[in-house]
Design a protein around this motif. Structure first.
Motif, PDB file in Angstrom:
ATOM      1  N   LYS A  10      -5.362 -10.481 -16.031  1.00  0.00           N
ATOM      2  CA  LYS A  10      -4.768 -11.667 -15.184  1.00  0.00           C
ATOM      3  C   LYS A  10      -3.576 -12.287 -15.437  1.00  0.00           C
ATOM      4  CE  LYS A  10      -8.589 -14.005 -12.492  1.00  0.00           C
ATOM      5  NZ  LYS A  10      -9.434 -15.288 -12.681  1.00  0.00           N
ATOM      6  N   TRP A 158     -13.535  -7.663 -11.479  1.00  0.00           N
ATOM      7  CA  TRP A 158     -13.169  -6.663 -10.544  1.00  0.00           C
ATOM      8  C   TRP A 158     -12.896  -7.400  -8.991  1.00  0.00           C
ATOM      9  CZ3 TRP A 158     -12.606  -4.205  -5.790  1.00  0.00           C
ATOM     10  CH2 TRP A 158     -12.024  -3.032  -5.991  1.00  0.00           C
ATOM     11  N   THR A 161     -10.468 -10.509  -9.113  1.00  0.00           N
ATOM     12  CA  THR A 161      -9.141 -10.106  -9.241  1.00  0.00           C
ATOM     13  C   THR A 161      -8.755  -9.331  -7.802  1.00  0.00           C
ATOM     14  OG1 THR A 161      -9.200  -9.632 -11.534  1.00  0.00           O
ATOM     15  CG2 THR A 161      -7.175  -8.834 -10.370  1.00  0.00           C
ATOM     16  N   MET A 162      -9.517  -8.647  -7.405  1.00  0.00           N
ATOM     17  CA  MET A 162      -8.991  -7.953  -6.076  1.00  0.00           C
ATOM     18  C   MET A 162      -9.364  -8.603  -4.659  1.00  0.00           C
ATOM     19  SD  MET A 162      -7.359  -5.271  -7.205  1.00  0.00           S
ATOM     20  CE  MET A 162      -7.239  -4.177  -5.737  1.00  0.00           C
ATOM     21  N   TYR A 164     -12.194  -8.986  -3.302  1.00  0.00           N
ATOM     22  CA  TYR A 164     -13.313  -8.257  -2.306  1.00  0.00           C
ATOM     23  C   TYR A 164     -14.570  -8.646  -2.572  1.00  0.00           C
ATOM     24  CZ  TYR A 164      -9.829  -5.048  -0.770  1.00  0.00           C
ATOM     25  OH  TYR A 164      -8.732  -4.299  -0.408  1.00  0.00           O
ATOM     26  N   VAL A 169     -16.943  -2.793  -1.408  1.00  0.00           N
ATOM     27  CA  VAL A 169     -16.121  -1.784  -2.349  1.00  0.00           C
ATOM     28  C   VAL A 169     -17.079  -0.686  -2.475  1.00  0.00           C
ATOM     29  CG1 VAL A 169     -15.320  -1.670  -4.734  1.00  0.00           C
ATOM     30  CG2 VAL A 169     -14.870  -3.837  -3.297  1.00  0.00           C
ATOM     31  N   TYR A 177      -7.589   1.746  -2.984  1.00  0.00           N
ATOM     32  CA  TYR A 177      -6.896   0.565  -3.858  1.00  0.00           C
ATOM     33  C   TYR A 177      -5.624   0.643  -4.442  1.00  0.00           C
ATOM     34  CZ  TYR A 177     -11.798  -0.559  -2.337  1.00  0.00           C
ATOM     35  OH  TYR A 177     -13.016  -0.791  -1.855  1.00  0.00           O
ATOM     36  N   LEU A 206      -1.890  -1.549  -7.502  1.00  0.00           N
ATOM     37  CA  LEU A 206      -2.924  -1.810  -6.692  1.00  0.00           C
ATOM     38  C   LEU A 206      -2.841  -2.779  -5.534  1.00  0.00           C
ATOM     39  CD1 LEU A 206      -5.849  -2.179  -9.680  1.00  0.00           C
ATOM     40  CD2 LEU A 206      -5.175  -0.064  -8.356  1.00  0.00           C
ATOM     41  N   CYS A 207      -3.368  -2.559  -4.549  1.00  0.00           N
ATOM     42  CA  CYS A 207      -3.429  -3.542  -3.465  1.00  0.00           C
ATOM     43  C   CYS A 207      -4.576  -4.299  -3.453  1.00  0.00           C
ATOM     44  CB  CYS A 207      -3.287  -2.627  -2.055  1.00  0.00           C
ATOM     45  SG  CYS A 207      -1.805  -1.511  -2.138  1.00  0.00           S
ATOM     46  N   ARG A 208      -4.163  -5.819  -3.434  1.00  0.00           N
ATOM     47  CA  ARG A 208      -5.283  -6.719  -3.134  1.00  0.00           C
ATOM     48  C   ARG A 208      -5.893  -6.644  -1.897  1.00  0.00           C
ATOM     49  NH1 ARG A 208      -2.159 -10.064  -7.107  1.00  0.00           N
ATOM     50  NH2 ARG A 208      -3.147 -10.064  -9.195  1.00  0.00           N
ATOM     51  N   LYS A 209      -6.728  -7.332  -1.552  1.00  0.00           N
ATOM     52  CA  LYS A 209      -7.396  -7.610  -0.130  1.00  0.00           C
ATOM     53  C   LYS A 209      -6.262  -8.480   0.645  1.00  0.00           C
ATOM     54  CE  LYS A 209     -11.377  -9.280   2.508  1.00  0.00           C
ATOM     55  NZ  LYS A 209     -12.879  -9.660   2.495  1.00  0.00           N
ATOM     56  N   LEU A 214      -0.365  -5.537  -7.133  1.00  0.00           N
ATOM     57  CA  LEU A 214      -0.693  -6.013  -8.640  1.00  0.00           C
ATOM     58  C   LEU A 214      -0.055  -4.583  -9.504  1.00  0.00           C
ATOM     59  CD1 LEU A 214      -2.112  -7.831 -10.725  1.00  0.00           C
ATOM     60  CD2 LEU A 214      -3.898  -6.300 -10.420  1.00  0.00           C
TER      61      LEU A 214
END
Length: 620
Positions: A10, A158, A161-162, A164, A169, A177, A206-209, A214
């Protein structure tokens, strides 16, 4: 079904963390408060260990700071150790006086890893707090993927952080993602084979919601079965800054480990040589001559009290032979200038303290600093030589001191400091041998045991093993008898030390030694080969018998329960010595088999192929 696990870090949130400072000196408390207020959000200050224990029970303290100069070792070491031990997995920083570094050896068995030598410099304290903040804020995010790359399991980290929910998921492809620009690189990085299980490290996104991106660094290791079928790939995803910091730290740790290995070899050589020491000059020359060859050491000084109880410089050697005369004269002048002084790092060493000075500013006056700087010295570690090897006992008589001068600043791990303490003990034994002129048979027996036996576990040490193997090798080769070597290593031993503390790690090694010895024959020898690695020497034993013995020991250890610790397992590599094959070659093949056992899942035994190259093994 294939799978791999993802770990991520994080964003740092150090200003929300709480700190507890334990110390009785108001001035040092105010100094620390001033210097760390930009690093820590909320700070608490207490003056007793009881108050600290109460506050730790009431609040989720992120960082505990112990001002050791406020306490007395003989009276407070246990209480402070219990504070550290109650926080396994949490961060503790000790502010340790340079002239009383024995505190570190007292507290490291309780789990202390971080220290700053005081009087500390503001910049070094800030670096230490920043390093600890990065580590304290790290956490794991995991997921499992099937062979199609779909997510079949994950943890709450997970989701947090993301952004979702679990229903959104599960069953979806991990590729979805990944940022489109990262997909090809990640796919290529995750390509592995049974002969090349490690993935390539790759920076990706990575793509967050919520649409945010990230940045991470990905790497991992794949596992295959004996048929070459892929079982799983374990990956780590960490922030790029954390990854780079971790990589630098790992490289530094590898360098320390290499230096420690050389120092251990020198210590072993000195242990063996003590049996023949004749006088103080020979002892001091031997120790200085051997230690100056260790990496990072600029020079070594051996001091010893004469008949009038005055400390004298018996030997002093530098790494550079051309500078030896200047080095000797400089050390002699410095010793003369310290006579009668009671304050400072070097006077403390002469008075029987274990000292570490990691900065020229902490060593002495301007004259001493100029001398050390000219010789390339940046750190001094000194261990007292005490009567009867009672290390750091405040009432023990000081016989002398051993001083190592190093070429850079460093933060020493527990193992390095313990070796330094043992060198002082070895010097003490040597002085006692000289004084008693070999008339004490009991002392001779103790020295023999120390030279032949590992002091922690009671297993044979490498010197004893080399003698035993050489004798049995000659006999079995002459008579045509089988001879097998079994390498054994504790699985995930670092995790045991990190989770339960080094005291539990030591207990695991001792219990494992006891169980293994109970399973072995009187003709076999158990050797502590190094760290958590052991060697079973089994004369008159063929490969099948050696494999059976390895399995008996492995299963007995697996079934043994050690109070306060999860079940312990070991991996085994078995190597039969072929006709005309050298011991070194057989050891190499057994070690390769052990490595294969650990790479293919641990808690198993594997036999190395007879007559093959050292890296060839056959799974069993």
């Amino acid at each position: 079904m294939g799978e791999y696990t993802v770990t991520i870090r994080k964003k740092d949130q150090k200003n929300t963390r709480e700190l507890l400072f334990v110390g009785t000196d108001p001035e040092r408390s105010r100094q620390f408060e001033t210097e760390c207020k930009t690093q820590i959000g909320r700070r608490h200050f207490v003056t007793t260990t009881d108050d600290a224990a109460n506050l730790l029970r009431q609040k989720p303290i992120d960082l505990l700071v112990l001002d050791l100069e406020s306490f007395t070792r003989s009276a407070h070491v246990r209480a402070l150790g219990e504070l550290i031990g109650s926080r396994i997995g949490m961060e503790t920083l000790a502010l340790c006086p340079v002239s009383a570094a024995a505190w570190l050896l007292d507290l490291m068995p309780y789990g202390l890893k971080h220290y700053c030598l005081s009087p500390y410099l503001s910049a070094e304290l800030m670096r230490r707090l920043e390093d600890m903040a990065r580590k304290a804020d790290a956490f794991d995010m995991t997921q499992r993927l099937d062979d199609r790359g779909d997510i079949v399991d994950l943890n709450t980290a997970w989701l947090d952080t993301m952004g979702y929910t679990i229903d959104e998921v599960i069953g979806t492809p991990f590729e979805g993602y990944l940022h489109p620009g990262s997909r090809q690189a990640v796919q290529q990085a995750l390509v592995t084979t049974s002969s090349k299980p490690s993935t390539d490290t790759v920076v990706c996104q990575l793509c967050r919601k919520d649409g945010s991106i990230l940045d991470v660094a990905l790497n991992g290791v794949a596992t295959y079965n004996t048929h070459g079928e892929h079982l799983q790939t374990r990956c780590e995803l960490r922030s790029v800054n954390y990854f780079l910091s971790y990589k630098t730290k790992s490289e530094s740790q590898l360098q320390v480990e290499r230096e420690l290995k050389v120092l251990l070899l020198v210590r072993s050589k000195l242990q063996q040589a003590l049996m023949g020491i004749k006088d103080v000059n020979e002892l001091s020359f031997l120790m200085c001559h051997e230690l100056r060859t260790c990496p990072g050491i600029v020079g070594v000084a051996f001091l010893h009290k004469d008949a009038q109880d005055v400390m004298q410089l018996d030997a002093c050697m530098s790494r550079d032979d051309e500078e030896r005369a200047n080095f000797l004269q400089g050390c002699e002048d410095m010793l003369q200038s310290m006579r009668g002084k009671t304050l400072g790092v070097l006077p403390a060493l002469i008075q029987g303290e274990f000292v570490i000075a990691d900065s020229l500013a902490k060593i002495g006056g301007q004259k001493e600093n100029r001398f050390f700087h000219a010789m390339g010295v940046r750190t001094i570690v000194g261990t007292p030589i005490l009567a009867e090897s009672i290390m750091f006992d405040e009432t023990a008589q000081t016989l002398g001191a051993l001083c190592l001068m190093l070429d850079r600043r460093r933060n020493f791990p527990r193992e390095w400091l313990e070796v330094m303490a043992e060198l002082g003990a070895l010097a003490s034994f040597g002085l006692n041998i000289i004084e008693w002129n070999y008339e004490k048979a009991d002392l001779m027996r103790q020295l023999r045991d120390m030279a032949m036996t590992d002091t922690l576990t009671g297993a044979a040490n490498r010197r004893s093993a080399n003698e035993f193997m050489s004798k049995e090798y000659d006999r079995t080769q002459r008579d045509g008898l089988p001879f097998t070597l079994i390498m054994m290593d504790v699985d995930k031993f670092k995790n045991i030390n990190d989770r339960y503390g080094h005291e539990m790690g030591d207990q695991v090694l001792k219990e494992m030694t006891r169980v293994a010895k109970d399973m072995m024959r009187p003709s076999d020898l158990l050797v502590r080969w190094g760290g958590e690695e052991f060697l079973v020497v089994a004369p008159n034993t063929d490969a099948a018998q050696g494999f059976a013995l390895a399995e008996i020991i492995r299963l007995a250890i697996e079934k043994t329960r050690i109070e306060g610790c999860n079940p312990v397992t070991v991996s085994m590599g078995v190597g039969l010595i072929g006709v005309g094959e050298s011991l070194e070659s057989a050891l190499g093949r057994a070690d390769a088999a052990l490595y294969q056992a650990k790479e293919t899942g641990r808690n198993r035994s594997i036999i190395a192929e007879v007559g093959s190259a050292p890296g060839a093994v056959a799974a069993h």
